[in-house]
Design a protein around this motif. Structure first.
Motif, mmCIF file in Angstrom:
data_model
loop_
_atom_site.group_PDB
_atom_site.id
_atom_site.type_symbol
_atom_site.label_atom_id
_atom_site.label_comp_id
_atom_site.label_asym_id
_atom_site.label_seq_id
_atom_site.Cartn_x
_atom_site.Cartn_y
_atom_site.Cartn_z
ATOM 1 N N PRO A 1 17.335 26.150 92.005
ATOM 2 C CA PRO A 1 15.999 25.584 92.233
ATOM 3 C C PRO A 1 14.926 26.431 91.532
ATOM 4 O O PRO A 1 14.952 27.656 91.599
ATOM 5 C CB PRO A 1 15.845 25.635 93.752
ATOM 6 N N GLY A 2 14.056 25.753 90.801
ATOM 7 C CA GLY A 2 12.981 26.442 90.085
ATOM 8 C C GLY A 2 13.396 27.018 88.748
ATOM 9 O O GLY A 2 12.625 27.729 88.116
ATOM 10 N N ILE B 1 19.679 21.705 80.978
ATOM 11 C CA ILE B 1 19.845 21.531 82.415
ATOM 12 C C ILE B 1 18.482 21.702 83.072
ATOM 13 O O ILE B 1 17.873 22.769 83.007
ATOM 14 C CB ILE B 1 20.859 22.536 82.974
ATOM 15 N N GLU B 2 18.037 20.630 83.684
ATOM 16 C CA GLU B 2 16.717 20.628 84.299
ATOM 17 C C GLU B 2 16.714 21.401 85.620
ATOM 18 O O GLU B 2 17.759 21.648 86.222
ATOM 19 C CB GLU B 2 16.265 19.188 84.517
ATOM 20 N N CYS C 1 25.180 30.204 77.096
ATOM 21 C CA CYS C 1 24.023 29.635 77.782
ATOM 22 C C CYS C 1 22.918 30.667 77.846
ATOM 23 O O CYS C 1 23.148 31.864 77.713
ATOM 24 C CB CYS C 1 24.378 29.088 79.159
ATOM 25 N N VAL C 2 21.708 30.168 78.020
ATOM 26 C CA VAL C 2 20.521 31.007 78.146
ATOM 27 C C VAL C 2 19.868 30.653 79.471
ATOM 28 O O VAL C 2 19.683 29.470 79.789
ATOM 29 C CB VAL C 2 19.538 30.751 76.977
ATOM 30 N N PHE C 3 19.553 31.687 80.257
ATOM 31 C CA PHE C 3 18.899 31.452 81.538
ATOM 32 C C PHE C 3 17.923 32.571 81.871
ATOM 33 O O PHE C 3 17.909 33.615 81.232
ATOM 34 C CB PHE C 3 19.922 31.244 82.664
ATOM 35 N N ASP C 4 17.116 32.335 82.872
ATOM 36 C CA ASP C 4 16.094 33.279 83.334
ATOM 37 C C ASP C 4 16.768 34.561 83.825
ATOM 38 O O ASP C 4 17.558 34.523 84.768
ATOM 39 C CB ASP C 4 15.301 32.612 84.467
ATOM 40 N N GLY C 5 16.437 35.654 83.197
ATOM 41 C CA GLY C 5 17.068 36.924 83.521
ATOM 42 C C GLY C 5 16.724 37.484 84.875
ATOM 43 O O GLY C 5 17.442 38.343 85.382
ATOM 44 N N THR C 6 15.676 37.026 85.497
ATOM 45 C CA THR C 6 15.331 37.537 86.826
ATOM 46 C C THR C 6 16.249 36.950 87.890
ATOM 47 O O THR C 6 16.306 37.449 89.005
ATOM 48 C CB THR C 6 13.868 37.216 87.192
ATOM 49 N N ARG C 7 16.982 35.908 87.538
ATOM 50 C CA ARG C 7 17.854 35.233 88.499
ATOM 51 C C ARG C 7 19.164 35.960 88.700
ATOM 52 O O ARG C 7 19.692 35.997 89.803
ATOM 53 C CB ARG C 7 18.132 33.803 88.014
#
Length: 109
Positions: free
Chosen positions: A49-50, A81-82, A100-106
């Protein structure tokens, strides 16, 4: 910094009989992650989420599950991916490699 699609650098974040996941955490806000998924295996399904993600399929074939939709994936495909969408990758009869690329704070979940 420059990396090669076949070797993104980083360290092993997860490894079991299904896959090897490596994360390159060089950047401050994004993680570049690679997965080598064994034939006829699936990743752990999850959602964030978010958060959004981008998957780029490099080798092999399979299917990507996005909520209740299943789409075929082949080398060269990019899947966006939304926010909050459940996602899971399923390999066909050969190893499936993707980044894949994603938010590193997660972090990885």
């Amino acid at each position: 910094m420059r990396v090669h699609i076949q070797n993104i650098g980083g360290l092993v974040a997860k490894e079991d009989d299904r896959y090897i996941v490596k994360d390159n955490i060089t950047l401050k806000n994004l993680v570049l992650s690679s997965t080598r998924l064994q034939p006829r295996k699936s990743t752990t399904g999850h959602k964030h989420p978010g958060q959004e993600e981008v998957y780029y399929f490099v080798e092999g074939t399979g299917k990507m599950e996005l909520d209740k939709e299943w789409i075929p994936v082949n080398p060269g495909d990019v899947v966006l991916i939304e926010d909050g969408v459940f996602h899971r990758v399923h390999a066909a009869d050969e190893e499936l490699y993707f980044v894949c690329v994603f938010d590193g704070t997660r972090g990885h979940k």
